[in-house]
Scaffold this active site. Structure first.
Site, short mmCIF file in Angstrom:
data_model
loop_
_atom_site.label_atom_id
_atom_site.label_comp_id
_atom_site.label_asym_id
_atom_site.label_seq_id
_atom_site.Cartn_x
_atom_site.Cartn_y
_atom_site.Cartn_z
N GLY A 1 0.80 -1.22 0.00
CA GLY A 1 0.00 0.00 0.00
C GLY A 1 0.83 1.26 0.00
O GLY A 1 2.07 1.22 0.00
N SER A 2 0.12 2.39 0.05
CA SER A 2 0.78 3.68 -0.12
C SER A 2 1.45 4.18 1.15
O SER A 2 2.23 5.13 1.10
CB SER A 2 -0.25 4.72 -0.61
OG SER A 2 -1.31 4.82 0.32
N THR A 3 1.15 3.58 2.31
CA THR A 3 1.81 3.98 3.55
C THR A 3 3.10 3.17 3.74
O THR A 3 4.18 3.75 3.96
CB THR A 3 0.87 3.77 4.76
OG1 THR A 3 -0.43 4.26 4.42
CG2 THR A 3 1.38 4.49 5.98
N GLU B 1 -1.12 -10.77 3.37
CA GLU B 1 -0.81 -9.92 4.52
C GLU B 1 -1.12 -10.65 5.83
O GLU B 1 -0.35 -10.56 6.80
CB GLU B 1 -1.62 -8.63 4.44
CG GLU B 1 -1.16 -7.72 3.31
CD GLU B 1 -2.06 -6.51 3.08
OE1 GLU B 1 -1.60 -5.57 2.43
OE2 GLU B 1 -3.21 -6.52 3.54
N GLY C 1 -7.17 -4.80 3.42
CA GLY C 1 -7.53 -5.42 2.15
C GLY C 1 -7.99 -4.45 1.09
O GLY C 1 -8.38 -4.85 0.00
C1 5RP Z 1 -3.78 -3.76 1.22
C2 5RP Z 1 -3.99 -3.21 2.58
C3 5RP Z 1 -3.36 -1.91 2.89
O1 5RP Z 1 -2.56 -2.05 3.99
C4 5RP Z 1 -4.45 -0.92 3.17
O2 5RP Z 1 -5.33 -0.88 2.07
C5 5RP Z 1 -3.90 0.47 3.44
O3 5RP Z 1 -3.38 1.01 2.26
P1 5RP Z 1 -2.77 2.46 2.18
O4 5RP Z 1 -1.54 2.47 3.02
O5 5RP Z 1 -2.48 2.64 0.71
O6 5RP Z 1 -3.81 3.43 2.67
O7 5RP Z 1 -4.61 -3.79 3.43
O8 5RP Z 1 -4.45 -4.97 1.05
#
Ligand code: 5RP
Length: 228
Positions: free
Chosen positions: A33-35, A109, A101
């Site tokens: 993900g983006s974080t 994950e 997810g």
């Molecule tokens: C991917 C995930 C991610 O951790 C979740 O969607 C958070 O994503 P982001 O950091 O881009 O907000 O569960 O399956």
């Protein structure tokens, strides 16, 4: 409320903070993900400066990124478990239970978080909630009999919507589909997590109950705080 720019900044702050927990010699699960992007970037930099770690990615997307950055990737035959897993979340409640997810990587994950001695979650302030359930719960299902699986999800009180991308069903890295399910506010996340997983055809769902050891987020002043 938060501007998009602020959230990007928050993601970077919590993402990079998590990298501080990664020590030499560790086996690390890399989320998606983006974080966690910022954690992985930081780790790439640290590896370049001499940090030695072995990592397993939770998605093809993360695998690509980690490879580009020169992080050593190993497979499950080479390891017994993980010292640490780091990942983002879509919602985090006051008991550190999660919905995950949104990026479609929940199965890998969860497999990796479950096998980790410590699971650190990183979340910008938009992810913090009193009760889980505003974000529709992702449920990964096998394609065979998915119409039946959908019906059973409805019987549990959910309103499932098949996730699509460009008009076609979204396929996970495992070749499965995802129903994003609106269950309203989730009162008993542990019970719902188990009940959903009892449905034949469900592979896994995005409720992570009692799994997060720490959540790195920000307080009202915008300072990084660690809960848990
Ligand atoms: C991917 C995930 C991610 O951790 C979740 O969607 C958070 O994503 P982001 O950091 O881009 O907000 O569960 O399956």
């Amino acid at each position: 409320l938060f501007g998009v720019r602020d959230l990007v900044n928050e993601k970077q702050m919590v993402g990079e903070k998590a990298a501080e927990f990664v020590k030499d010699g560790m086996i690390v699960g890399l989320g998606t993900g983006s974080t966690v992007f910022y954690t992985i970037q930081k780790l790439g930099q640290l590896v370049n400066e001499g940090l030695s770690i072995k990592a397993v990615p939770t998605s093809i997307q993360t695998e690509r990124l980690a490879r580009e950055l020169g992080i050593t990737l190993v497979d499950f035959t080479e390891i017994e478990g993980f010292d640490l897993a780091i990942d983002g979340a879509d919602e985090v409640d006051e008991n550190l239970n999660l919905i995950k997810g949104g990026g479609g990587a929940l199965l890998r994950e969860k497999i990796i978080a479950y096998a980790a001695k410590e699971f650190i979650v990183i979340a910008d302030s938009s992810k913090l909630v009193k009760s889980l359930g505003t974000f529709p719960l992702p449920v990964e299902v096998v394609p065979f009999g998915m119409e039946l699986t959908e019906r059973h999800l409805k019987e549990l009180g959910g309103v499932p919507r098949l996730r699509t991308i460009d008009g076609a069903p979204f396929k996970t890295d495992n070749g499965n589909f995802i129903f994003d399910c609106d269950f309203g506010f989730i009162e008993n996340a542990g019970e719902l997590e188990k009940a959903i997983n009892m449905i034949p055809g469900v592979v896994e769902n995005g409720l992570f109950v009692g799994m997060a050891d720490k959540v790195i987020t920000l307080d009202k002043q915008g300072k990084v705080v660690i809960r848990g």
